[in-house]
Design an enzyme around this catalytic site. Sequence first.
Site, PDB file in Angstrom:
ATOM      1  N   ARG A 191       0.835  -1.212   0.000  1.00  0.00           N
ATOM      2  CA  ARG A 191       0.000   0.000   0.000  1.00  0.00           C
ATOM      3  C   ARG A 191       0.865   1.256   0.000  1.00  0.00           C
ATOM      4  O   ARG A 191       0.552   2.242  -0.648  1.00  0.00           O
ATOM      5  CB  ARG A 191      -0.951  -0.004   1.179  1.00  0.00           C
ATOM      6  CG  ARG A 191      -2.262  -0.730   0.936  1.00  0.00           C
ATOM      7  CD  ARG A 191      -2.122  -2.168   0.480  1.00  0.00           C
ATOM      8  NE  ARG A 191      -3.376  -2.856   0.403  1.00  0.00           N
ATOM      9  CZ  ARG A 191      -3.922  -3.545   1.414  1.00  0.00           C
ATOM     10  NH1 ARG A 191      -3.302  -3.666   2.567  1.00  0.00           N
ATOM     11  NH2 ARG A 191      -5.087  -4.140   1.243  1.00  0.00           N
ATOM     12  N   GLU A 235     -10.174 -12.123   1.649  1.00  0.00           N
ATOM     13  CA  GLU A 235     -11.034 -11.092   1.065  1.00  0.00           C
ATOM     14  C   GLU A 235     -11.162 -11.150  -0.461  1.00  0.00           C
ATOM     15  O   GLU A 235     -11.306 -10.113  -1.101  1.00  0.00           O
ATOM     16  CB  GLU A 235     -10.543  -9.697   1.488  1.00  0.00           C
ATOM     17  CG  GLU A 235     -10.579  -9.488   2.990  1.00  0.00           C
ATOM     18  CD  GLU A 235     -10.113  -8.109   3.422  1.00  0.00           C
ATOM     19  OE1 GLU A 235     -10.789  -7.518   4.268  1.00  0.00           O
ATOM     20  OE2 GLU A 235      -9.066  -7.629   2.918  1.00  0.00           O
ATOM     21  N   ASP A 258      -0.152  -6.604  -3.541  1.00  0.00           N
ATOM     22  CA  ASP A 258      -1.552  -6.241  -3.304  1.00  0.00           C
ATOM     23  C   ASP A 258      -1.958  -5.298  -4.432  1.00  0.00           C
ATOM     24  O   ASP A 258      -1.114  -4.857  -5.222  1.00  0.00           O
ATOM     25  CB  ASP A 258      -1.718  -5.571  -1.924  1.00  0.00           C
ATOM     26  CG  ASP A 258      -3.102  -5.831  -1.333  1.00  0.00           C
ATOM     27  OD1 ASP A 258      -4.102  -5.490  -1.985  1.00  0.00           O
ATOM     28  OD2 ASP A 258      -3.176  -6.397  -0.228  1.00  0.00           O
ATOM     29  N   HIS A 267      -7.059  -9.485  -3.924  1.00  0.00           N
ATOM     30  CA  HIS A 267      -6.066  -8.416  -3.765  1.00  0.00           C
ATOM     31  C   HIS A 267      -5.015  -8.513  -4.878  1.00  0.00           C
ATOM     32  O   HIS A 267      -3.822  -8.396  -4.619  1.00  0.00           O
ATOM     33  CB  HIS A 267      -5.380  -8.509  -2.387  1.00  0.00           C
ATOM     34  CG  HIS A 267      -6.268  -8.100  -1.247  1.00  0.00           C
ATOM     35  ND1 HIS A 267      -6.454  -6.792  -0.873  1.00  0.00           N
ATOM     36  CD2 HIS A 267      -7.030  -8.829  -0.400  1.00  0.00           C
ATOM     37  CE1 HIS A 267      -7.282  -6.737   0.164  1.00  0.00           C
ATOM     38  NE2 HIS A 267      -7.650  -7.960   0.462  1.00  0.00           N
TER      39      HIS A 267
HETATM   40  C1  ACM Z   1      -6.516  -8.958   6.333  1.00  0.00           C
HETATM   41  O1  ACM Z   1      -6.464  -8.097   7.214  1.00  0.00           O
HETATM   42  N1  ACM Z   1      -7.260  -8.758   5.262  1.00  0.00           N
HETATM   43  C2  ACM Z   1      -5.779 -10.194   6.440  1.00  0.00           C
END
Ligand code: ACM
Length: 633
Positions: free
Chosen positions: A122, A281, A151, A228
């Site tokens: 990030r 996610e 990511d 991600h």
């Molecule tokens: C996470 O915090 N998405 C592993």
Amino acid sequence: MKHTVVAIFCALALSLGVRAQVFPVIPAPVQVSETEGTPNLTRELSRKIGKSAFARKTAFLPAFAREEAYLLTVTPKGYRIEANTETGCLRALQTLSQVDRCCTVFDYPRFAYRGFMLDISRHFRDKDFILKQMEALASVKINQLHLHLTDDAGWRLRIDRYPKLTTEAAWRIGSSWQEWQNGGCRYSHEGAPEASGGYLTKADVREILLAGERLGITVVPEIEMPGHSREVVFAYPELGCKEGSAELCPGKEATFTFLEGVLDEVMDLFPSEYIHIGGDEASKRDWHTCPDCQARMKAEGLSSVEELQSYLVKRIERYLNAHGRKLLGWDEILEGGLSPNATVMSWRGTEGGIQAMKEGHEAIMTPGDYCYINNAQDAPLYEPLGQGGFLSLDTVYSYDPLADIPEELHPLLLGLQANLWHEYIPRPEHTEYMMYPRVAATAERAWSPVAHADFRERVSAWNENLASKGYKVFDLRKERGEREAYKHGYDHLALGKPVTYAKPWHGKYAAAGAASLTDGLGGGWAYKDDRWQGFLSDVDVTIDLESLQDIHYVGATFMCVPGPGIYLPEKVEVWVSADGKAFTKAGEAFNEMKEPVISYILFGVPLSGRARYIRFFAPRSKEWLFVDEIVVK
Ligand code: ACM
Ligand code: ZN
């Protein structure tokens, strides 16, 4: 004679309430006995590694603890070290660097895995920054540095076979997360004037690994899949279900060719037995309609997209296992069936980890409420912009990962990790500010068998020492701590009185349900602390005081945290009634804050009247409303 004098002095000191100086080591060692004299901390008298006497002394320990166990003796003449391995000797030297007196220390770790995760996707952090942090982490015996290397916001590791990952997907337009998001999450390419980002070269990684060897830190690489992964699909669109997908397509063989190719280079570079594959996610949105995904599900007899993710994880696990490595993933890898040898990193609470252990897998605990040090460590309104959470040093330290785990599962709990996600941490100094001193709390809970009351005193000294070496730490002396309302609560006329809701609270932020708004409990700095009640609607409630009362004030505090979409109401209205049927408007208070910033704003309505029923109405401006109590006086 000398002993007697010391004993009398100690007894006197205790009786006068003078405490002996704390033993200044983090993590607190298992056994310490202090001896007399001025220590000679620089002269090594002996170093015995792998001798049978120490092996016998540590025979009762599990293998991982024997490996890091040590006996350190500091005297006026110098110091001696005994250990089973070089790593044990290193741990003794790490203790020695904090010792200030003569002593004998016998020590070994509670857990094999004592981790810290740094998200360098990030916001990128370069080799020199990582090397600097490794020195501080090693000083408190953190032995695992988990690097979140990939990511959506940028791929951060050179892969020779897929050069576009770093010539394109490591660069974006917008140096901060917000700029990047507000600009529509656009990528750039290496050398472009507007490009922001960076990546680790293989030479950088080798230097980091060399430091890891010297410091006793294993570097665990995380290559995130299948979610991600927007940056991968940007660089290699053929790996998504469609262009712009945020997830890799598990239907296409090309995806596996790619992942295996990347992992080949990752395994060539990193000796870590564990390879983290993310797994969290993934929305799986495009998989429902992608012909390749659908064909794969049909061919493999998979009945859900969760099983399709599980198919990918299992296949990757087989690949890693075939190369002598172990798969580590976030707790979502449990969904759709856990792969046979996987280790689970439990972040959505501890349940995922516990479930994995019940199925016979190893787990590492990193629950958000105790381990996500990207949350503000002090009153968020005085802290740099963040995600809206609050996680104090004391709360990090309060977490005992074994506390809610059945004893028979304890051997499967590998350890504990603090995570630092970087969305809201644009500058390197800010990263350090979030890390220190909180990582020391995780480090001590992962090493020492029990919590110690003097942790704060020891950590303050450690933290100040880091500051003197140029680390930009959080200054504990300036800590404000929890909200006053959280600590002291509210006392008022409506305490414990029934409340009816014209519009329900949101199930995710129920707090104490229908009792929340009159239970006297004040909310803290964090909206997730089970004291704030959350609404995705107006707040429209009626309190029954159960008898006619003189009333001169009704008020409530609302929280504003724009990050997660929590805003103030436009206004509040207070209506009163004697019979619960005919209400008259008694007053209102308007939002007087123009720009939404993190804040806790009291909407107070003075009035005068006699009533049994009070209707409190707060129309929402957008998204969430959060309120902790309706105070009636
Ligand atoms: C996470 O915090 N998405 C592993
Ligand atoms: Zn697909």
